[in-house]
Design an enzyme around this catalytic site. Structure first.
Site, mmCIF file in Angstrom:
data_model
loop_
_atom_site.group_PDB
_atom_site.id
_atom_site.type_symbol
_atom_site.label_atom_id
_atom_site.label_comp_id
_atom_site.label_asym_id
_atom_site.label_seq_id
_atom_site.Cartn_x
_atom_site.Cartn_y
_atom_site.Cartn_z
ATOM 1 N N TYR A 42 2.982 -24.530 -36.518
ATOM 2 C CA TYR A 42 2.130 -24.314 -37.990
ATOM 3 C C TYR A 42 1.369 -25.632 -37.972
ATOM 4 O O TYR A 42 1.941 -26.748 -37.849
ATOM 5 C CB TYR A 42 2.958 -24.190 -38.976
ATOM 6 C CG TYR A 42 2.681 -22.719 -39.725
ATOM 7 C CD1 TYR A 42 1.432 -22.594 -40.413
ATOM 8 C CD2 TYR A 42 3.562 -21.610 -39.623
ATOM 9 C CE1 TYR A 42 1.066 -21.412 -40.849
ATOM 10 C CE2 TYR A 42 3.432 -20.573 -40.237
ATOM 11 C CZ TYR A 42 2.050 -20.266 -40.538
ATOM 12 O OH TYR A 42 1.717 -18.936 -41.156
ATOM 13 N N GLU A 44 -1.483 -25.978 -40.507
ATOM 14 C CA GLU A 44 -2.557 -25.924 -41.435
ATOM 15 C C GLU A 44 -3.188 -27.081 -42.082
ATOM 16 O O GLU A 44 -2.538 -28.076 -42.051
ATOM 17 C CB GLU A 44 -1.811 -25.222 -43.057
ATOM 18 C CG GLU A 44 -1.607 -23.702 -42.816
ATOM 19 C CD GLU A 44 -0.984 -23.338 -44.251
ATOM 20 O OE1 GLU A 44 -0.626 -23.969 -45.099
ATOM 21 O OE2 GLU A 44 -0.835 -22.085 -44.270
ATOM 22 N N ASP A 189 -26.288 -16.754 -34.248
ATOM 23 C CA ASP A 189 -25.027 -16.225 -33.508
ATOM 24 C C ASP A 189 -25.079 -16.008 -32.042
ATOM 25 O O ASP A 189 -25.773 -14.831 -31.562
ATOM 26 C CB ASP A 189 -24.376 -14.949 -34.330
ATOM 27 C CG ASP A 189 -23.314 -14.250 -33.756
ATOM 28 O OD1 ASP A 189 -22.787 -14.671 -32.790
ATOM 29 O OD2 ASP A 189 -22.968 -13.127 -34.366
ATOM 30 N N THR A 215 -18.512 -16.511 -30.005
ATOM 31 C CA THR A 215 -16.994 -16.372 -29.640
ATOM 32 C C THR A 215 -16.813 -16.949 -28.531
ATOM 33 O O THR A 215 -17.738 -17.260 -27.578
ATOM 34 C CB THR A 215 -16.929 -14.686 -29.313
ATOM 35 O OG1 THR A 215 -18.231 -14.430 -28.588
ATOM 36 C CG2 THR A 215 -17.010 -13.829 -30.446
ATOM 37 N N LYS A 218 -16.352 -13.949 -24.458
ATOM 38 C CA LYS A 218 -17.245 -13.192 -23.679
ATOM 39 C C LYS A 218 -17.795 -14.008 -22.627
ATOM 40 O O LYS A 218 -16.968 -14.214 -21.543
ATOM 41 C CB LYS A 218 -18.409 -12.719 -24.591
ATOM 42 C CG LYS A 218 -17.848 -11.861 -25.773
ATOM 43 C CD LYS A 218 -18.995 -11.601 -26.765
ATOM 44 C CE LYS A 218 -18.118 -10.752 -27.953
ATOM 45 N NZ LYS A 218 -19.107 -10.445 -29.212
ATOM 46 N N ARG A 224 -9.689 -15.021 -26.967
ATOM 47 C CA ARG A 224 -10.201 -14.457 -28.340
ATOM 48 C C ARG A 224 -10.378 -15.539 -29.133
ATOM 49 O O ARG A 224 -9.103 -15.751 -29.628
ATOM 50 C CB ARG A 224 -9.760 -13.097 -28.715
ATOM 51 C CG ARG A 224 -9.283 -12.102 -27.475
ATOM 52 C CD ARG A 224 -8.918 -10.673 -27.880
ATOM 53 N NE ARG A 224 -10.322 -10.148 -28.432
ATOM 54 C CZ ARG A 224 -10.768 -9.392 -27.481
ATOM 55 N NH1 ARG A 224 -10.580 -9.299 -25.942
ATOM 56 N NH2 ARG A 224 -12.079 -8.833 -27.693
HETATM 57 C C1 PLP Z 1 -18.552 -9.880 -30.374
HETATM 58 C C2 PLP Z 1 -19.607 -10.569 -31.564
HETATM 59 C C3 PLP Z 1 -18.895 -10.905 -32.681
HETATM 60 C C4 PLP Z 1 -17.626 -10.745 -33.298
HETATM 61 O O1 PLP Z 1 -16.664 -11.034 -32.438
HETATM 62 P P1 PLP Z 1 -15.091 -10.605 -32.804
HETATM 63 O O2 PLP Z 1 -14.313 -11.749 -31.852
HETATM 64 O O3 PLP Z 1 -15.108 -9.193 -31.884
HETATM 65 O O4 PLP Z 1 -14.585 -10.774 -33.900
HETATM 66 C C5 PLP Z 1 -20.006 -11.418 -33.560
HETATM 67 N N1 PLP Z 1 -21.277 -11.446 -33.459
HETATM 68 C C6 PLP Z 1 -21.790 -10.966 -32.101
HETATM 69 C C7 PLP Z 1 -23.410 -11.056 -31.799
HETATM 70 C C8 PLP Z 1 -20.700 -10.509 -31.383
HETATM 71 O O5 PLP Z 1 -21.432 -10.003 -30.284
#
Ligand code: PLP
Length: 379
Positions: A42, A44, A189, A215, A218, A224
């Site tokens: 933990y 926090e 993003d 993220t 990907k 994740r």
């Molecule tokens: C995949 C994705 C997210 C969200 O990611 P998660 O880890 O699935 O919550 C946010 N924005 C874009 C553009 C994405 O492709």
């Protein structure tokens, strides 16, 4: 029982030709970090400001991962590495910078945007007033003039750029300019293209955008999780929105695994990997075009593209199932100006990060394209 399912999934993944644009295969080193002792701790708070004892090593870890993130993206922006996922990262940014009822702008879901960019079925659509921008009807590429016109008309507090299903280069600089002209923040993003941004294969929003989220699972090929970068002036607000705003204890095992994936992304072969991802997507889409298939926006600049199935007279579910029966895994996807429902849209999305990790090269694309085209064209 669970162990058996883990084994079965491993076998499934090994056998599949995985063309899901948001998936990848993390290295054994990343998986080892995920299952490390950090999973039991933990922590926090933030480095030097924890609520629990025993966090000296954790502090060192989190500080190191933050500095690795800055190195990978060639930036001195402040970075938060604690967000549990991309969705939470975006929510944290809205929570930090907007009041309920405030207006923000994002790309329409069916034109390539993400649910968390303000779609009504999400909390982001519930709390804030969302204005959507679109791709152009003819080119199926982002319509920057529309973004500018909507920004002037609606005076949003924030404009989010980035997409989950957009195959062309995004002009982040132009969107920053549009946002700043109306006094809005620009949140880029880059979840889908982060590796391309990091290796200089896509223009970077760093330096122009106020906040950047991505993220880590990907194209970045990590666990994740997510990263939030921001200009220094926003750092306290962003950090507070993550903890204690939205989250409790950070997943330190995930943060360790993010560190491992960032170390991997700093190796020269990661750039080669990203280059091959783009070459594969480009070769595959060109081959499919030659086979007579309709590619949204007429091709790709990045790691993915969409096939418009309407000329073939089949729907997304049928295409997805037929390909799966042949061991090719894709996802159905809405396409711009799609009249069909998101449950059974008129397109499929195809991405090359996972097959490139598995060693496929542009020489493998003609055979793969022929297979896909034959399956989709056979009634
Ligand atoms: C995949 C994705 C997210 C969200 O990611 P998660 O880890 O699935 O919550 C946010 N924005 C874009 C553009 C994405 O492709």
């Amino acid at each position: 029982m669970i162990n058996e399912l883990i084994e079965q999934e491993k076998i499934r993944q090994n056998k599949a030709i995985n063309l899901i644009a948001s998936e990848n295969y993390a290295s054994e080193a990343v998986k080892t970090a995920l299952s490390s002792s950090f999973t039991d701790k933990y922590a926090e708070g933030y480095p030097g400001k924890r609520y629990y004892a025993g966090n000296k090593i954790v502090d060192e870890l989190e500080s190191e991962v933050k500095s690795l993130a800055q190195k990978v993206f060639h930036t001195d922006y402040h970075v938060n590495v604690q967000a549990y996922s991309g969705s939470i990262a975006n929510l944290a940014v809205y929570y930090a910078l907007l009041q309920p009822g405030d207006t923000f702008m994002g790309l329409e879901l069916s034109h390539g945007g993400h649910l968390t960019h303000g779609h009504p079925v999400t909390l982001t659509g519930h709390l804030y007033k969302r204005i959507t921008y679109h791709v152009d009807n003819k080119t199926e590429m982002l319509d920057y003039d529309e973004i500018q016109q909507l920004a002037k008309e609606h005076k949003p507090k924030l404009i989010i750029s980035g997409a989950s299903a957009y195959s062309r280069t995004i002009d982040f600089e132009r969107i920053s300019k549009i946002a700043h002209e109306v006094g809005a923040y620009h949140l880029a993003d880059i979840s889908h293209i982060s590796g391309l941004v990091a290796t200089g294969l896509h223009p970077s929003p760093f330096g122009n955008a106020d906040i950047i989220t991505t993220t880590t699972h990907k194209i970045l090929r990590g666990p994740r999780g997510a990263l939030i970068f921001c200009q220094d002036a926003l750092s306290t607000r962003i950090d507070k929105a993550i903890f204690p705003g939205l989250q409790g204890g950070p997943h330190m095992n995930t943060i360790a695994a993010i560190g491992v994936c960032l170390e991997e992304a700093l190796q020269p072969n990661y750039k080669t990997y990203c280059q091959t991802v783009i070459e594969n997507a480009s070769a595959l889409s060109e081959e499919l075009k030659e086979a007579g298939l309709k590619i949204v926006a007429n091709g790709t600049d990045n790691h993915l593209f969409m096939i418009d199935l309407r000329p073939l007279g089949i729907d997304g579910n049928t295409a997805q199932n037929k390909l799966e029966a042949a061991g090719i895994i894709v996802n159905k996807n809405t396409i711009p100006f799609d009249d069909a429902s998101p449950q059974n849209p008129s397109g499929i999305r195809i991405g090359t990060p996972a097959i490139t990790t598995r060693g496929m090269t542009p020489e493998d694309m003609p055979e793969l394209a022929a297979k896909i085209a034959t399956i989709l064209k056979t009634p």
